[in-house]
Motif scaffolding. Sequence first.
Motif, PDB file in Angstrom:
ATOM      1  N   CYS A  76       1.057  -1.191  -0.263  1.00 22.14           N
ATOM      2  CA  CYS A  76      -0.249   0.060  -0.060  1.00 22.14           C
ATOM      3  C   CYS A  76       0.938   1.375  -0.029  1.00 22.14           C
ATOM      4  O   CYS A  76       1.847   0.981   0.657  1.00 22.14           O
ATOM      5  N   CYS A  79      -1.837   5.582   1.906  1.00 26.13           N
ATOM      6  CA  CYS A  79      -2.474   5.750   2.903  1.00 26.13           C
ATOM      7  C   CYS A  79      -1.491   6.533   3.986  1.00 26.13           C
ATOM      8  O   CYS A  79      -0.366   6.343   2.801  1.00 26.13           O
ATOM      9  N   ASP A  80      -1.702   6.887   4.786  1.00 27.60           N
ATOM     10  CA  ASP A  80      -0.663   8.160   5.645  1.00 27.60           C
ATOM     11  C   ASP A  80      -0.124   6.719   6.541  1.00 27.60           C
ATOM     12  O   ASP A  80       1.137   6.783   7.723  1.00 27.60           O
ATOM     13  N   GLU A  81       0.036   5.212   6.697  1.00 26.34           N
ATOM     14  CA  GLU A  81       0.229   4.405   7.831  1.00 26.34           C
ATOM     15  C   GLU A  81       2.021   4.590   7.164  1.00 26.34           C
ATOM     16  O   GLU A  81       1.977   3.988   6.032  1.00 26.34           O
ATOM     17  N   CYS A 101      -6.920  -0.690   0.950  1.00 23.25           N
ATOM     18  CA  CYS A 101      -6.425  -0.562   2.514  1.00 23.25           C
ATOM     19  C   CYS A 101      -7.528  -1.003   3.918  1.00 23.25           C
ATOM     20  O   CYS A 101      -8.108  -0.217   4.189  1.00 23.25           O
ATOM     21  N   LYS A 103      -6.001  -0.834   6.633  1.00 17.06           N
ATOM     22  CA  LYS A 103      -5.243  -0.177   8.019  1.00 17.06           C
ATOM     23  C   LYS A 103      -6.122   1.385   7.310  1.00 17.06           C
ATOM     24  O   LYS A 103      -7.403   1.656   8.593  1.00 17.06           O
ATOM     25  N   ALA A 104      -6.982   2.163   6.527  1.00 14.49           N
ATOM     26  CA  ALA A 104      -7.295   3.301   5.945  1.00 14.49           C
ATOM     27  C   ALA A 104      -8.881   3.001   5.529  1.00 14.49           C
ATOM     28  O   ALA A 104      -9.702   4.308   5.860  1.00 14.49           O
ATOM     29  N   ILE A 106      -9.656   1.847   2.362  1.00  8.44           N
ATOM     30  CA  ILE A 106     -10.296   3.293   1.393  1.00  8.44           C
ATOM     31  C   ILE A 106     -10.432   2.236   0.625  1.00  8.44           C
ATOM     32  O   ILE A 106      -9.076   1.261   0.149  1.00  8.44           O
TER      33      ILE A 106
END
Length: 115
Positions: A76, A79-81, A101, A103-104, A106
């Motif tokens: 990914c 995202c900001d992760e 994703c 985690k986010a 999205i």
Amino acid sequence: MTNDNVLLAARARVLRDMTSHGVDTARAVDILDEVLSERRWWIEQWPEGSDYVDGQVAQDVQDRMLDAGLGRWPRCTSCDETQQHELRIEPELGPEPRWICEKAGITVAPLGSLT
């Protein structure tokens, strides 16, 4: 659509995403072809599942690449992760699979459309 056409379309989508992330090595493509060979039996047993084979192939390739030591794919970058993680196919068994994703939460792209 014939089983061969369904499998070739799945191959094209997954290979397009592999290429876009630079993991279209000989070993990775061999894994893709092995998965397709095995999914041929699956689709012959369950012809109604032809709408689901794309996502199944993508998931199988992800698992096999990791098992073969080729790493997590696709990573990914959407995202900001900060911890590296892979995209997942959603729905796990359904039509019109897409990369998400988790985690986010999205949607990143439909299968075959990663950039």
